[in-house]
Design an enzyme around this catalytic site. Structure first.
Site, PDB file in Angstrom:
ATOM      1  N   TYR A  26      -4.262  -6.787   6.903  1.00 14.63           N
ATOM      2  CA  TYR A  26      -3.634  -7.721   5.956  1.00 14.63           C
ATOM      3  C   TYR A  26      -4.363  -9.068   5.817  1.00 14.63           C
ATOM      4  CZ  TYR A  26       0.091  -4.291   6.384  1.00 14.63           C
ATOM      5  OH  TYR A  26       0.804  -3.115   6.373  1.00 14.63           O
ATOM      6  N   ASN A  77       6.015  -7.120  -4.002  1.00 18.30           N
ATOM      7  CA  ASN A  77       5.496  -6.347  -2.879  1.00 18.30           C
ATOM      8  C   ASN A  77       6.710  -6.099  -1.988  1.00 18.30           C
ATOM      9  OD1 ASN A  77       4.370  -5.225  -0.630  1.00 18.30           O
ATOM     10  ND2 ASN A  77       2.774  -6.787  -0.363  1.00 18.30           N
ATOM     11  N   HIS A 103       0.403  -4.218  -3.564  1.00 22.26           N
ATOM     12  CA  HIS A 103       0.260  -3.950  -2.125  1.00 22.26           C
ATOM     13  C   HIS A 103      -1.073  -4.516  -1.679  1.00 22.26           C
ATOM     14  CE1 HIS A 103       3.808  -1.515  -1.804  1.00 22.26           C
ATOM     15  NE2 HIS A 103       3.460  -0.950  -2.943  1.00 22.26           N
ATOM     16  N   ILE A 104      -1.048  -5.222  -0.564  1.00 15.54           N
ATOM     17  CA  ILE A 104      -2.269  -5.836  -0.034  1.00 15.54           C
ATOM     18  C   ILE A 104      -3.255  -4.748   0.387  1.00 15.54           C
ATOM     19  CG2 ILE A 104      -3.161  -7.298   1.842  1.00 15.54           C
ATOM     20  CD1 ILE A 104      -0.285  -8.644   1.808  1.00 15.54           C
ATOM     21  N   SER A 105      -2.737  -3.754   1.089  1.00 14.77           N
ATOM     22  CA  SER A 105      -3.579  -2.640   1.544  1.00 14.77           C
ATOM     23  C   SER A 105      -3.535  -1.511   0.503  1.00 14.77           C
ATOM     24  CB  SER A 105      -3.083  -2.133   2.897  1.00 14.77           C
ATOM     25  OG  SER A 105      -1.765  -1.606   2.764  1.00 14.77           O
ATOM     26  N   ARG A 114       3.390   6.318   3.481  1.00 14.98           N
ATOM     27  CA  ARG A 114       3.195   5.140   2.631  1.00 14.98           C
ATOM     28  C   ARG A 114       2.737   5.519   1.225  1.00 14.98           C
ATOM     29  NH1 ARG A 114       3.350   0.727   6.244  1.00 14.98           N
ATOM     30  NH2 ARG A 114       2.592   1.365   8.284  1.00 14.98           N
TER      31      ARG A 114
END
Ligand code: CA2
Length: 146
Positions: A26, A77, A103-105, A114
């Site tokens: 992150y 998010n 989403h960051i990832s 996920r």
């Protein structure tokens, strides 16, 4: 003259820990840094940014409901709730403005659980795997809506 857009940026559970744990996934910037980046980008785009984070599903649902009357768009998010929350999906389905999921990832390249997001069923646009820059891209996307 065109009206200034009001954009709600909503962050879900554990995102308050940004910059304190798991920097390999992150990054090292904090939630406060992210808020500052978003508010500055909003100013540059002549948009009002309301930035929130909650660990509570019910607070997130209430914020989305409030946005029905106050916001032109939602950038969300939902973090872990993305993968579990029909309640957040139902709330988003009651909102008629533009919705960008961030989403960051890159959730498509992580654990199986996920890969599915309820939020994606409503989102008009999805950004993932671009780190905090994904939020800036989302604000840019909001600007392009009429
Ligand atoms: O990649 C994302 O933005 C996620 O929404 C982040 C969620 C995760 O459950 C999603 O699958 C993908 C987790 C947020 C937790 O954030 C932390 C940040 C720093 C340290 C610990 C947790």
């Amino acid at each position: 003259m065109t009206k200034r857009k009001n954009i709600l940026i909503l962050n879900g559970p554990n995102l308050n820990l940004l910059g304190t744990r798991q920097p390999e996934i992150y990054g090292s910037q904090t939630l406060k840094d992210l808020e500052e980046m978003c508010v500055n980008k909003g100013k540059a785009c002549s948009m009002n940014i309301q930035f929130e984070q909650s660990n509570s599903e019910s607070k997130l649902v209430t914020s989305i409901q409030d946005a029905i009357n106050t916001s032109d768009g939602i950038i969300i998010n939902a973090a872990g709730y993305s993968h579990t929350s029909v309640a957040i999906l139902d709330a988003l389905n009651s909102f008629s403005g533009y919705v960008v999921e961030v989403h960051i990832s890159d959730i498509s390249k992580r654990e199986e659980f996920r890969k599915f997001s309820y939020v994606s069923l409503r989102a008009d646009y999805v950004i993932m795997g671009k780190g905090l820059e994904g939020y800036i891209e989302a604000i840019e996307k909001m600007r392009q809506q009429d």
